[in-house]
Design a protein around this motif. Structure first.
Motif, PDB file in Angstrom:
ATOM      1  N   LEU A 168       0.823  -1.213   0.000  1.00 52.64           N
ATOM      2  CA  LEU A 168       0.000   0.000   0.000  1.00 52.64           C
ATOM      3  C   LEU A 168       0.852   1.254   0.000  1.00 52.64           C
ATOM      4  N   GLY A 169       2.044   1.191   0.605  1.00 51.66           N
ATOM      5  CA  GLY A 169       2.929   2.348   0.591  1.00 51.66           C
ATOM      6  C   GLY A 169       3.388   2.703  -0.815  1.00 51.66           C
ATOM      7  N   ILE A 170       3.778   1.692  -1.592  1.00 53.43           N
ATOM      8  CA  ILE A 170       4.209   1.942  -2.981  1.00 53.43           C
ATOM      9  C   ILE A 170       3.048   2.493  -3.807  1.00 53.43           C
ATOM     10  N   ILE A 171       1.880   1.880  -3.664  1.00 52.52           N
ATOM     11  CA  ILE A 171       0.718   2.308  -4.442  1.00 52.52           C
ATOM     12  C   ILE A 171       0.310   3.732  -4.065  1.00 52.52           C
ATOM     13  N   THR A 172       0.302   4.015  -2.762  1.00 48.92           N
ATOM     14  CA  THR A 172      -0.064   5.359  -2.318  1.00 48.92           C
ATOM     15  C   THR A 172       0.930   6.397  -2.825  1.00 48.92           C
ATOM     16  N   GLY A 173       2.212   6.045  -2.838  1.00 42.47           N
ATOM     17  CA  GLY A 173       3.216   6.976  -3.349  1.00 42.47           C
ATOM     18  C   GLY A 173       2.985   7.343  -4.800  1.00 42.47           C
ATOM     19  N   TYR A 174       2.662   6.358  -5.625  1.00 41.97           N
ATOM     20  CA  TYR A 174       2.387   6.647  -7.037  1.00 41.97           C
ATOM     21  C   TYR A 174       1.101   7.462  -7.192  1.00 41.97           C
ATOM     22  N   CYS A 175       0.084   7.181  -6.372  1.00 40.63           N
ATOM     23  CA  CYS A 175      -1.153   7.955  -6.458  1.00 40.63           C
ATOM     24  C   CYS A 175      -0.912   9.416  -6.073  1.00 40.63           C
ATOM     25  N   VAL A 176      -0.118   9.644  -5.034  1.00 41.72           N
ATOM     26  CA  VAL A 176       0.194  11.012  -4.627  1.00 41.72           C
ATOM     27  C   VAL A 176       1.008  11.711  -5.707  1.00 41.72           C
ATOM     28  N   ALA A 177       1.951  10.983  -6.318  1.00 40.69           N
ATOM     29  CA  ALA A 177       2.751  11.580  -7.392  1.00 40.69           C
ATOM     30  C   ALA A 177       1.871  11.976  -8.573  1.00 40.69           C
ATOM     31  N   GLY A 178       0.888  11.158  -8.906  1.00 41.96           N
ATOM     32  CA  GLY A 178      -0.011  11.511  -9.998  1.00 41.96           C
ATOM     33  C   GLY A 178      -0.921  12.666  -9.654  1.00 41.96           C
ATOM     34  N   ALA A 179      -1.390  12.728  -8.390  1.00 48.07           N
ATOM     35  CA  ALA A 179      -2.291  13.812  -7.992  1.00 48.07           C
ATOM     36  C   ALA A 179      -1.576  15.156  -7.923  1.00 48.07           C
ATOM     37  N   THR A 180      -0.299  15.147  -7.561  1.00 50.49           N
ATOM     38  CA  THR A 180       0.464  16.400  -7.446  1.00 50.49           C
ATOM     39  C   THR A 180       1.154  16.792  -8.742  1.00 50.49           C
ATOM     40  N   GLY A 181       1.013  16.011  -9.795  1.00 49.47           N
ATOM     41  CA  GLY A 181       1.637  16.350 -11.066  1.00 49.47           C
ATOM     42  C   GLY A 181       3.081  15.923 -11.206  1.00 49.47           C
ATOM     43  N   HIS A 182       3.596  15.116 -10.284  1.00 45.21           N
ATOM     44  CA  HIS A 182       4.974  14.634 -10.355  1.00 45.21           C
ATOM     45  C   HIS A 182       4.972  13.182 -10.832  1.00 45.21           C
ATOM     46  N   VAL A 183       4.564  13.006 -12.079  1.00 50.12           N
ATOM     47  CA  VAL A 183       4.470  11.655 -12.638  1.00 50.12           C
ATOM     48  C   VAL A 183       5.872  11.085 -12.800  1.00 50.12           C
ATOM     49  N   PRO A 184       6.145   9.880 -12.315  1.00 45.29           N
ATOM     50  CA  PRO A 184       7.488   9.302 -12.436  1.00 45.29           C
ATOM     51  C   PRO A 184       7.830   8.998 -13.884  1.00 45.29           C
ATOM     52  N   ARG A 185       9.057   9.284 -14.248  1.00 42.27           N
ATOM     53  CA  ARG A 185       9.513   9.065 -15.617  1.00 42.27           C
ATOM     54  C   ARG A 185      10.387   7.820 -15.749  1.00 42.27           C
ATOM     55  N   ASP A 186      10.842   7.288 -14.634  1.00 44.37           N
ATOM     56  CA  ASP A 186      11.725   6.127 -14.674  1.00 44.37           C
ATOM     57  C   ASP A 186      10.875   4.872 -14.854  1.00 44.37           C
ATOM     58  N   THR A 187      10.677   4.463 -16.098  1.00 50.39           N
ATOM     59  CA  THR A 187       9.819   3.318 -16.372  1.00 50.39           C
ATOM     60  C   THR A 187      10.458   2.007 -15.930  1.00 50.39           C
ATOM     61  N   SER A 188      11.793   1.926 -15.939  1.00 54.37           N
ATOM     62  CA  SER A 188      12.450   0.681 -15.530  1.00 54.37           C
ATOM     63  C   SER A 188      12.195   0.396 -14.056  1.00 54.37           C
ATOM     64  N   LEU A 189      12.255   1.434 -13.205  1.00 49.80           N
ATOM     65  CA  LEU A 189      11.978   1.239 -11.788  1.00 49.80           C
ATOM     66  C   LEU A 189      10.499   0.940 -11.550  1.00 49.80           C
ATOM     67  N   SER A 190       9.631   1.628 -12.281  1.00 51.51           N
ATOM     68  CA  SER A 190       8.199   1.388 -12.114  1.00 51.51           C
ATOM     69  C   SER A 190       7.797  -0.003 -12.580  1.00 51.51           C
ATOM     70  N   SER A 191       8.459  -0.516 -13.596  1.00 52.50           N
ATOM     71  CA  SER A 191       8.145  -1.859 -14.089  1.00 52.50           C
ATOM     72  C   SER A 191       8.476  -2.926 -13.062  1.00 52.50           C
ATOM     73  N   ILE A 192       9.321  -2.600 -12.087  1.00 53.60           N
ATOM     74  CA  ILE A 192       9.639  -3.542 -11.011  1.00 53.60           C
ATOM     75  C   ILE A 192       8.758  -3.296  -9.795  1.00 53.60           C
ATOM     76  N   LEU A 193       8.589  -2.019  -9.431  1.00 58.64           N
ATOM     77  CA  LEU A 193       7.848  -1.695  -8.220  1.00 58.64           C
ATOM     78  C   LEU A 193       6.353  -1.991  -8.351  1.00 58.64           C
ATOM     79  N   MET A 194       5.763  -1.709  -9.526  1.00 54.54           N
ATOM     80  CA  MET A 194       4.319  -1.883  -9.653  1.00 54.54           C
ATOM     81  C   MET A 194       3.892  -3.345  -9.539  1.00 54.54           C
ATOM     82  N   PRO A 195       4.494  -4.298 -10.298  1.00 50.85           N
ATOM     83  CA  PRO A 195       4.108  -5.703 -10.081  1.00 50.85           C
ATOM     84  C   PRO A 195       4.384  -6.174  -8.656  1.00 50.85           C
ATOM     85  N   LEU A 196       5.497  -5.693  -8.077  1.00 51.58           N
ATOM     86  CA  LEU A 196       5.796  -6.068  -6.696  1.00 51.58           C
ATOM     87  C   LEU A 196       4.715  -5.561  -5.745  1.00 51.58           C
TER      88      LEU A 196
END
Length: 593
Positions: A168-196
Motif C-alpha cells: 500500500l505504501g508503494i501504491i499510495t506513493g504513485y497515487c500522490v505523485a499523480g495527484a500532485t503532477g509529479h508523474v514518475p519518468r523512470d519506467t524501468s523502476l516502475s516496471s519492477i515496483l508496480m508488479p511487486l
C-alpha cells in the motif's frame, strides 16, 4: 518479412513492451486466484484428514509413516489430476485453435506443450502436492492428542499485515505523485515496483483477513445482543481461518477485476486515435470502377472522395502543383464534419486556419490533370483554382483535406475517366472497433489492397486486439478459478462444520437461527475483505495508470461496476452458506466425532 512455410518470423506478434502489460495483468488476474485455489485445495477436508492421521499416529504409526500415508494420498491425486489436466488442455487447444478467438488465431502446433513443459507439469504438480501434504500432516504427526481433542486454534499472528503495508505504501506513493503532477519518468523502476506492489497487496489481503476477521468478531460479539450474530462472531473469533478459506478467493476476484479495468483503460489510451475520424487511403492504380464502388460501399464509411495531384513537369526542379478532391458536398461533410457551406456542381478551394496554406493554389491559376479510363484512353483536364473558398477545421496531418486543395464535383469529369495516380480516401469513426471492422471489410473486397491509415498503426491495432483477447481469457480463467476456490472452500467448511451444527440442533437451535449464523459467519468477514479489495484495487489501478504514461489516472466510471461485482459476490457467498443447514438432524455425526 514473413513467408509461408517458415518456422519463424522476423516480426513479433506482440512487442516485448506490450508483453509486459500482459504479464502484469495475468499475474494479478490469474496467478493470485490460482495461488488461493491451490492453498484451499491443499486444505480440502483438512480437519477430517488430520483427525484420521492423528488416529493412525495414536495406534502406533511413526511420524514418518503418517507423513508417508498423507503424501501418498496427495501425490496420487495430484498425478491423476495433472494427467487429466494435460489431456483436457490438449483437447481444448485442438478445438479452440480451429474455432479461433476474436482477433486471435493460431495453429494447434503453436499451442501444444513441449516435452519439457509436460514433464514439468507431471513432476511439479505431485512435488507441490507432496510438500503441501507434508506440511498439513505435521501437526497430526507431532501432536495427535491436540488434533483428536480439537484443541483451540492459535490466534493469527500480526505479521500477516507485513506484506500489505509496503504494498500500500508503494501504491499510495504513485497515487500522490499523480495527484500532485509529479508523474514518475523512470519506467524501468516502475516496471519492477508496480508488479511487486500488486503482489504484496494481494498477499497482504489474504494474510490480513484472519486478523481483521478475528478483531471484528470479538468487537461485535461483545456488543451484540442477537443470538445468531453472537454465535457467528464467537465462532469466527475461535476459528478465523474457516471464514478465510471461503472469503479469500472472492476477495481476490474483486481485487483482480479492478486491476483488469486499469489494464483495459491503458490499452484504450494506447489504441485510441486523437482525431474524431479515421481516414483510409487506397491507390486506384489497377482498380476498376466496379471495385472502387465496392470500396466506397464498405460499412461504416461516412464519406469518400478521389484525391489526385496535378501533372508535374519533370523538367522543372520545383514545379507548382495542387491537389484536387473529387467529391460532392455530402461526401465532403462525411469526410470533414466541421466544414462551411458549399454548393454542389461548383468547384471551390478549402482553407484550414490551423494549417499552412499551399502557396501554389492561387485563385485564377490553372493546372492540368491527366485522365484515363479502363480502355486506356487518355485526356487532359485543366482545373482553374476558384476564388470561392470554404473554411474547414480539422487536425493537420490526419485530415482527409489539406489547406489549399481544390474540390471538384464528379460531374466535371468525363464519363468513365478519372485522374492518373489517383487515390481513394474514405473516412469513418475513429473508434477502434469501427476501424477494425472497416479494415476487415476492405480486405473482404480485395485482400491485396494496400491501405494507408494516418494516425493509427494497423500492426499496433492488431497487437492491442491480441492483448485484449488474452486478457479476456485470463479474466474468464480467473473467474473460474475464483468460483472454484469458493466452491471447494464452502464444501470443505460444510464437512468440518457438520458436527457443530448438529450439536446446536440437538440443543434446540432452530434451523432459521442456524442459517443466520452461517450466513453471518461468512458475510461479515467477506464484507470487510471486499471493502479492502475495492479500496486497494482502485488505488492499485490508479497507480498503474500513473506509471503507464497515459492521460487518464482516475477511473470513476469503473466504480459502480466494481461495487456491483462486490455486492454480487456477497450475495453468492450468502446463498452458498445456506446448504450447510439440512432439514434432518443426524446424531450419528456427533457419535462418530
Amino acid at each position: 518479412m514473413t513467408f509461408y512455410g517458415w518456422s519463424f518470423t522476423n516480426e513479433e506478434t506482440v512487442e516485448p513492451s506490450t508483453l509486459g502489460i500482459v504479464r502484469f495483468a495475468l499475474s494479478g488476474v490469474v496467478l493470485l486466484p490460482l495461488a488461493v485455489y491451490l492453498s484451499v485445495c491443499a486444505r480440502l477436508s483438512a480437519a477430517a484428514r488430520a483427525r484420521r492421521l492423528a488416529a493412525l499416529r495414536l495406534v502406533g504409526l511413526s511420524k514418518k509413516g503418517v507423513q508417508r500415508v498423507n503424501a501418498a494420498e496427495t501425490v496420487t491425486a495430484a498425478l491423476l489430476g495433472a494427467v487429466l489436466g494435460l489431456c483436457i488442455y490438449a483437447a481444448a487447444n485442438q478445438l479452440i485453435s480451429r474455432v479461433g478467438l476474436p482477433g486471435f488465431r493460431w495453429y494447434p502446433s503453436d499451442g501444444s506443450l513441449s516435452l519439457a513443459a509436460t514433464f514439468v507439469c507431471l513432476i511439479g504438480c505431485p512435488a507441490l502436492a507432496w510438500f503441501a501434504g507434508s506440511v498439513g500432516a505435521r501437526k497430526a504427526a507431532t501432536n495427535p492428542l491436540a488434533v483428536r481433542r480439537s484443541a483451540v486454534e492459535k490466534p493469527p499472528a500480526k505479521w500477516g499485515l507485513v506484506p500489505l503495508l509496503p504494498g500500500l505504501g508503494i501504491i499510495t506513493g504513485y497515487c500522490v505523485a499523480g495527484a500532485t503532477g509529479h508523474v514518475p519518468r523512470d519506467t524501468s523502476l516502475s516496471s519492477i515496483l508496480m508488479p511487486l506492489a500488486v503482489v504484496l497487496v494481494g498477499v497482504g489481503l489474504v494474510l490480513s483477513l484472519p486478523i481483521l476477521s478475528r478483531s471484528l468478531a470479538r468487537a461485535v460479539a461483545c456488543t451484540s445482543r442477537s443470538l445468531s450474530l453472537g454465535l457467528a462472531m464467537r465462532r469466527n473469533e475461535a476459528e478465523p481461518g474457516g471464514a478465510l478459506r471461503v472469503a479469500t478467493g472472492l476477495v481476490l476476484l474483486v481485487y483482480a477485476a479492478s486491476l483488469a479495468q486499469g489494464v483495459l483503460i491503458e490499452l484504450d489510451q494506447v489504441s485510441k486515435n486523437t482525431s474524431p475520424v479515421q481516414s483510409y487511403r487506397l491507390s486506384l492504380d489497377g482498380v476498376t470502377e466496379d471495385r472502387q464502388r465496392e470500396f466506397e460501399a464498405v460499412g461504416g464509411i461516412r464519406g469518400h472522395g478521389v484525391e489526385a495531384r496535378s501533372w508535374r513537369n519533370r523538367e522543372t526542379e520545383f514545379p507548382p502543383m495542387i491537389s484536387a478532391v473529387i467529391a460532392t458536398c455530402s461526401q465532403l461533410r462525411g469526410m470533414v464534419p466541421d466544414i462551411g457551406r458549399c454548393t454542389d456542381g461548383r468547384p471551390f478551394r478549402v482553407v484550414n486556419p490551423q494549417e499552412t496554406y499551399n502557396d501554389d493554389s492561387k485563385p485564377g491559376a490553372s493546372f492540368p490533370f491527366h485522365l484515363s479510363n479502363e480502355q486506356g484512353e487518355q485526356r487532359v483536364m485543366n482545373v482553374q483554382v476558384p476564388t470561392q473558398k470554404v473554411i474547414f477545421h480539422d487536425e493537420p496531418g490526419l485530415s482527409a483535406l489539406s489547406s489549399g486543395d481544390v474540390v471538384v464535383p464528379p460531374s466535371f469529369l468525363p464519363d468513365g475517366f478519372r485522374p492518373e495516380g489517383a487515390s481513394l480516401t474514405m473516412v469513418s469513426s475513429s473508434a477502434p472497433q469501427t476501424v477494425r471492422a472497416v479494415l476487415d471489410d476492405i480486405g473482404g473486397v480485395d485482400p491485396t489492397a494496400r491501405v494507408m491509415t494516418p494516425g493509427v498503426v494497423v500492426d499496433a491495432l492488431q497487437q492491442i486486439t491480441v492483448v485484449k483477447t488474452i486478457l479476456a481469457m485470463g479474466m474468464v480463467l480467473g473467474l473460474i478459478i475464483g468460483v472454484a476456490a469458493y466452491l471447494v472452500a464452502a464444501t470443505d467448511r460444510a464437512v468440518e462444520r457438520r458436527p457443530q451444527v448438529t450439536a446446536l440442533s440437538l440443543l434446540g437451535a432452530r434451523p432459521r437461527t442456524l442459517r443466520a449464523v452461517q450466513v453471518a459467519q461468512v458475510v461479515l468477514p467477506l464484507a470487510v475483505g471486499l471493502v479492502l479489495a475495492v479500496v486497494a484495487g482502485k488505488a492499485a489501478e490508479s497507480s498503474y495508470l500513473v506509471t503507464g504514461g497515459g492521460e487518464v489516472f482516475w477511473d470513476g466510471a469503473g466504480v459502480p461496476l466494481l461495487l456491483a461485482c462486490a455486492l454480487g459476490v456477497v450475495a453468492v457467498a450468502a446463498v452458498g452458506s445456506l446448504p450447510l443447514i439440512g432439514r434432518r438432524i443426524d446424531p450419528e455425526l456427533i457419535r462418530r466425532d
